[in-house]
Enzyme design. Sequence first.
Site, short mmCIF file in Angstrom:
data_model
loop_
_atom_site.label_atom_id
_atom_site.label_comp_id
_atom_site.label_asym_id
_atom_site.label_seq_id
_atom_site.Cartn_x
_atom_site.Cartn_y
_atom_site.Cartn_z
N LEU A 1 0.84 -1.20 0.00
CA LEU A 1 0.00 0.00 0.00
C LEU A 1 0.87 1.25 0.00
O LEU A 1 1.51 1.58 1.00
CB LEU A 1 -0.94 -0.03 1.21
CG LEU A 1 -1.81 -1.29 1.32
CD1 LEU A 1 -2.67 -1.26 2.57
CD2 LEU A 1 -2.67 -1.48 0.08
N GLU A 2 0.89 1.93 -1.14
CA GLU A 2 1.77 3.08 -1.33
C GLU A 2 1.01 4.24 -1.95
O GLU A 2 -0.18 4.16 -2.24
CB GLU A 2 2.95 2.69 -2.21
CG GLU A 2 3.76 1.51 -1.67
CD GLU A 2 5.03 1.30 -2.45
OE1 GLU A 2 5.73 2.28 -2.75
OE2 GLU A 2 5.33 0.13 -2.78
#
Length: 404
Positions: free
Chosen positions: A156-157
């Site tokens: 998750l970026e």
Amino acid sequence: MRRSKASQKAFSFAVLTAMACLPIAVVGRAAPAAPAAIGNNWYAAAPYLMPQSNSPPDPVAVMSATGLKAFQLAFILAPNGGGCSPTWDGTSAVSSDTVVAGVVSKIRAAGGDVSVSVGGYGGTKLGQTCGDAASTAAAYQQVITKYQLKAIDFDLEEPEYENEAAIANELGAAKILQANNPGLFISVTMPGTAAGTGWFGTLLLDKAKSIGFTPNNFSIMPFDGGFNGASSQVSALENFHGLLMSHMGWDSATAYAHEGFSGMNGKSDISEYFYQSDFETVLNYATGHGLGRFTFWSVNRDRPCGSSTDNGICSNVTQNAWDFTKYSVRFAGATPPVDAGPPPPTDAGGGGTCTAPAWVSSTAYNGGAVVSYNGHKWTAKWWTQNDVPGGPAGVWTDNGPCTS
């Protein structure tokens, strides 16, 4: 993980044109073979591998050379044109895939297995395009079913990382998948900072706790953020340990057991350098504190550079092929085979054991000082302190492998 993945992942260069020539591509297989029986220790140690771009190596050759049994295949994204169906790199629909399925079958035939990573730094994520957690989970369930997965990674970026609705979809989907696929190994990977993780990372932890979701681990990526070797990474991991305790309500041992490290080997996108000695230090910290995961970006980069210094396909540090992968093998509890291959090219010939004093980051060196580092002898060009031999400052002259 990554701005390091950023530059390479986002562009996925030469995916389609090179696909037919890749040694790992097996055409004509719609579904992979049944997964091998391996333990969660291997999923926790699986390094990232891009199977369709960044000049992917033959995974079986890597397994043979290192003893590795699992890879983290990257990345599942939303279609480039929009929609809530899973694709590889935004371009290749999972539903019709035969190329990655062939890679998976090849790994399994050699006694290994894969996890699949969803998200990453580049492209559009399914959490951004699917309407809710249920539809996001349904998209990811297609991937699990297609490849008979026992493990999945939520990387998750940015920009999804900063989107509250998208993160709610991703974490909600992860919780649904966990319930619908008993025993599924789930990791959640997020950016790292000197404080452990940033503001949005703490919000992510708070969201997970609020919905009652506990993955096998939360992993941070301590690179591309002003990090300087292993000591800064260990400090970030220790700070993240504190955040897991305060935000998840865990005691110290539980927090360590649910904490993970996701590093980058060699030169990062912003020219930080992480050497074998840095991986050794972080590995010792991880095993000494009972961390739940130790991985890195990426196997595609775990080889010396030749005529190309493309940071997506080689590490830009002195190494033998697969040096960094062997740390993953050790984290899983196995002993890598001895590498009988030739050493990488150097500026000077020779070999042997260093008798020059080891480089120490806190020591001030005058010009002409000689030290040993990573099996090489180095001479200082001028006064220096805390400049890693071989690092971007260019302070040290590499005299080649130690001969005395």
